[in-house]
Design an enzyme around this catalytic site. Structure first.
Site, PDB file in Angstrom:
ATOM      1  N   TYR A 145       0.812  -1.213   0.000  1.00  0.00           N
ATOM      2  CA  TYR A 145       0.000   0.000   0.000  1.00  0.00           C
ATOM      3  C   TYR A 145       0.853   1.274   0.000  1.00  0.00           C
ATOM      4  CZ  TYR A 145      -3.995  -3.036   1.126  1.00  0.00           C
ATOM      5  OH  TYR A 145      -4.974  -4.009   1.099  1.00  0.00           O
ATOM      6  N   LYS A 202       2.694 -15.330   3.104  1.00  0.00           N
ATOM      7  CA  LYS A 202       2.575 -16.185   1.909  1.00  0.00           C
ATOM      8  C   LYS A 202       3.999 -16.465   1.445  1.00  0.00           C
ATOM      9  CE  LYS A 202       0.248 -18.293  -1.305  1.00  0.00           C
ATOM     10  NZ  LYS A 202      -0.312 -19.621  -0.997  1.00  0.00           N
ATOM     11  N   ASP A 235      -3.761 -18.121   2.822  1.00  0.00           N
ATOM     12  CA  ASP A 235      -4.892 -18.845   2.235  1.00  0.00           C
ATOM     13  C   ASP A 235      -5.430 -19.889   3.211  1.00  0.00           C
ATOM     14  OD1 ASP A 235      -2.394 -19.965   1.847  1.00  0.00           O
ATOM     15  OD2 ASP A 235      -2.784 -20.713  -0.164  1.00  0.00           O
ATOM     16  N   ASP A 259      -5.542  -6.297   6.079  1.00  0.00           N
ATOM     17  CA  ASP A 259      -6.724  -5.621   5.567  1.00  0.00           C
ATOM     18  C   ASP A 259      -7.786  -6.660   5.193  1.00  0.00           C
ATOM     19  OD1 ASP A 259      -8.433  -3.772   4.488  1.00  0.00           O
ATOM     20  OD2 ASP A 259      -7.213  -3.322   2.727  1.00  0.00           O
ATOM     21  N   ASP A 263     -11.550  -8.017   7.335  1.00  0.00           N
ATOM     22  CA  ASP A 263     -12.920  -7.940   6.812  1.00  0.00           C
ATOM     23  C   ASP A 263     -13.588  -9.304   6.956  1.00  0.00           C
ATOM     24  OD1 ASP A 263     -12.671  -5.261   6.055  1.00  0.00           O
ATOM     25  OD2 ASP A 263     -13.746  -5.585   4.165  1.00  0.00           O
TER      26      ASP A 263
HETATM   27  P1  ATP Z   1     -13.313   1.070   2.211  1.00  0.00           P
HETATM   28  O1  ATP Z   1     -12.707   0.753   0.884  1.00  0.00           O
HETATM   29  O2  ATP Z   1     -13.349   2.527   2.532  1.00  0.00           O
HETATM   30  O3  ATP Z   1     -12.802   0.222   3.339  1.00  0.00           O
HETATM   31  P2  ATP Z   1     -15.449  -0.624   1.459  1.00  0.00           P
HETATM   32  O4  ATP Z   1     -16.011  -0.317   0.125  1.00  0.00           O
HETATM   33  O5  ATP Z   1     -14.528  -1.766   1.586  1.00  0.00           O
HETATM   34  O6  ATP Z   1     -14.836   0.692   2.100  1.00  0.00           O
HETATM   35  P3  ATP Z   1     -17.513  -0.093   3.306  1.00  0.00           P
HETATM   36  O7  ATP Z   1     -17.668   1.284   2.815  1.00  0.00           O
HETATM   37  O8  ATP Z   1     -17.019  -0.257   4.661  1.00  0.00           O
HETATM   38  O9  ATP Z   1     -16.621  -0.966   2.383  1.00  0.00           O
HETATM   39  O10 ATP Z   1     -18.902  -0.846   3.220  1.00  0.00           O
HETATM   40  C1  ATP Z   1     -19.236  -1.884   2.328  1.00  0.00           C
HETATM   41  C2  ATP Z   1     -20.657  -2.249   2.618  1.00  0.00           C
HETATM   42  O11 ATP Z   1     -20.762  -2.853   3.919  1.00  0.00           O
HETATM   43  C3  ATP Z   1     -21.573  -1.050   2.696  1.00  0.00           C
HETATM   44  O12 ATP Z   1     -22.045  -0.649   1.431  1.00  0.00           O
HETATM   45  C4  ATP Z   1     -22.669  -1.533   3.614  1.00  0.00           C
HETATM   46  O13 ATP Z   1     -23.582  -2.314   2.905  1.00  0.00           O
HETATM   47  C5  ATP Z   1     -21.920  -2.405   4.594  1.00  0.00           C
HETATM   48  N1  ATP Z   1     -21.526  -1.633   5.787  1.00  0.00           N
HETATM   49  C6  ATP Z   1     -20.318  -1.087   6.067  1.00  0.00           C
HETATM   50  N2  ATP Z   1     -20.332  -0.455   7.228  1.00  0.00           N
HETATM   51  C7  ATP Z   1     -21.578  -0.583   7.722  1.00  0.00           C
HETATM   52  C8  ATP Z   1     -22.232  -0.121   8.904  1.00  0.00           C
HETATM   53  N3  ATP Z   1     -21.609   0.625   9.834  1.00  0.00           N
HETATM   54  N4  ATP Z   1     -23.533  -0.438   9.062  1.00  0.00           N
HETATM   55  C9  ATP Z   1     -24.189  -1.165   8.165  1.00  0.00           C
HETATM   56  N5  ATP Z   1     -23.628  -1.630   7.035  1.00  0.00           N
HETATM   57  C10 ATP Z   1     -22.343  -1.345   6.800  1.00  0.00           C
END
Ligand code: ATP
Length: 366
Positions: A145, A202, A235, A259, A263
């Site tokens: 990054y 990895k 993995d 990261d 998730d």
């Molecule tokens: P970033 O790249 O900034 O980490 P991202 O695109 O990976 O963002 P988020 O913006 O965190 O992901 O969210 C992805 C989806 O997860 C959102 O569109 C929503 O549906 C769900 N989500 C994220 N945070 C929340 C929250 N606090 N409450 C409810 N749903 C959420």
């Protein structure tokens, strides 16, 4: 954005916190976290900063001059929402603020606790809160990054894109040491000691960087003979996380793998709306932010789950030495989850504001 505080943070009992809600749902969840901090009665002084897409679109400023210096000098901690706005397709403001903060302030340890508040939140069968209590320590300043690389012959059939993966001995060693020290000095929620550090990489495919991580991990482990060590390829770790996450304790890994696996881990605790994180550099001003991003599709609809931000605030207060207030907040969130006083993503019917208000009221009664 008044912030002419003197540098009293280290000698004053009152902790000075910079609050940057940012964009999208950050602007909705952070006010709830602030409300809950105030309800907890912690000795803090909060100063709001307007950094984010609105400010950038208005005056093209991402980070005002000396912005990071002011944060590091005048504040004990920073509470951040999220950055990212479709009106700024390049996301330059998000990069400059968030990645800038991590790098300029050298917040090298991204600490992401993974805890399950209630069995109903976990998509895995048979997993109880006692089964899911681990922490991911993610390297935050290096890896892929770093935006090093380039594109050659762009737009032609011979286009070449190079993305460099930076791993320094200093960077790798300090994050691994942080993980061992975290393991040695932190307990699980049930009061039992943490015992094991797992290094995730990895190194079978990425041999140069992986070799440095492997060697450093083995060397640092010698300084902590009472802590068990383990290694998994990323993995295999992902598969194990969804098959049986019970054995995980402290996981240390690089920027990108951290990261991704956090998730995945957030999915085990009820989704992105439930996950908290801290960006730390021991002894320096640290920054706390929910794991989720700005979530443009749900922004402005009073739908976002504020609990990730509220739990992040609790993590920040614990870090600042106000563990009693942090515990009150965590207990109130737990109660909200059990009583289904939550947003729809985790099964309730409340809006962002109402869920935040419910937790704040419970906190003020404790
Ligand atoms: P970033 O790249 O900034 O980490 P991202 O695109 O990976 O963002 P988020 O913006 O965190 O992901 O969210 C992805 C989806 O997860 C959102 O569109 C929503 O549906 C769900 N989500 C994220 N945070 C929340 C929250 N606090 N409450 C409810 N749903 C959420």
């Amino acid at each position: 954005m008044a912030h002419a505080c003197a540098n009293v943070a280290s000698v004053s009992a009152t902790k000075h916190i910079a609050v940057i809600a940012g964009d999208g749902i950050g602007k909705e969840v952070i006010p709830q976290a602030v409300k809950v901090i105030e309800a907890a009665g912690a000795a803090v002084e909060l100063t709001t900063f307007d950094w984010g897409a609105d400010r950038y679109l208005a005056d093209k400023v991402t980070v005002p001059p000396d912005g990071f210096t002011i944060l590091a000098r005048d504040f004990d901690a920073i509470l951040v929402g999220a950055f990212g706005d479709p009106r700024v397709p390049s996301n330059i403001h998000a990069r400059e603020i968030l990645l800038g903060m991590r790098r300029e302030m050298d917040l090298y340890a991204n600490v992401r606790p993974v805890r399950l508040l209630d069995a109903s939140l976990c998509p895995l069968k048979g997993i109880e809160p006692k089964d899911l209590d681990f922490v991911v320590i993610r390297e935050n300043t290096e890896g892929v990054y770093g935006d090093l690389g380039g594109v050659f012959k762009q737009g032609t059939p011979d286009e070449v894109a190079i993305q460099e993966d930076i791993n320094t001995r200093k960077g790798v060693e300090r994050i691994i040491r942080y993980a061992f020290e975290y393991c040695a000095s932190n307990q699980k929620l049930d009061g039992s000691p943490r015992r094991r550090v797992l290094m995730c990489d990895k190194s079978n495919a990425m041999t140069h960087a992986g070799g440095l991580w492997q060697r450093t991990f083995k060397e640092v482990a010698k300084d902590h003979p009472r802590i068990e060590t383990q290694h998994m390829y990323v993995d295999a770790l992902c598969m194990q996380m969804v098959r049986d996450p019970r054995e995980f304790d402290v996981i240390v890994t690089n920027n990108m793998f951290g990261d991704i696996i956090t998730d995945l881990a957030a999915g085990l605790q009820g989704g992105l709306g439930m996950a908290a994180s801290g960006n730390l550099h021991p002894g320096k001003t640290s920054m706390f932010e929910p794991v989720h991003g700005s979530a443009p599709p749900i922004a402005g609809k009073n739908m976002a789950n504020p609990f990730g931000a509220i739990l992040t605030a609790a993590m920040m207060l614990a870090h600042l030495g106000t563990a009693g207030e942090a515990a009150k907040i965590e207990a109130a969130v737990l109660e909200a989850v059990r009583e289904k006083k939550t947003t729809a993503d985790i099964g309730g019917t409340l809006g962002t504001r109402e869920a935040g208000e419910w937790v704040a009221q419970r906190v003020s009664r404790r």
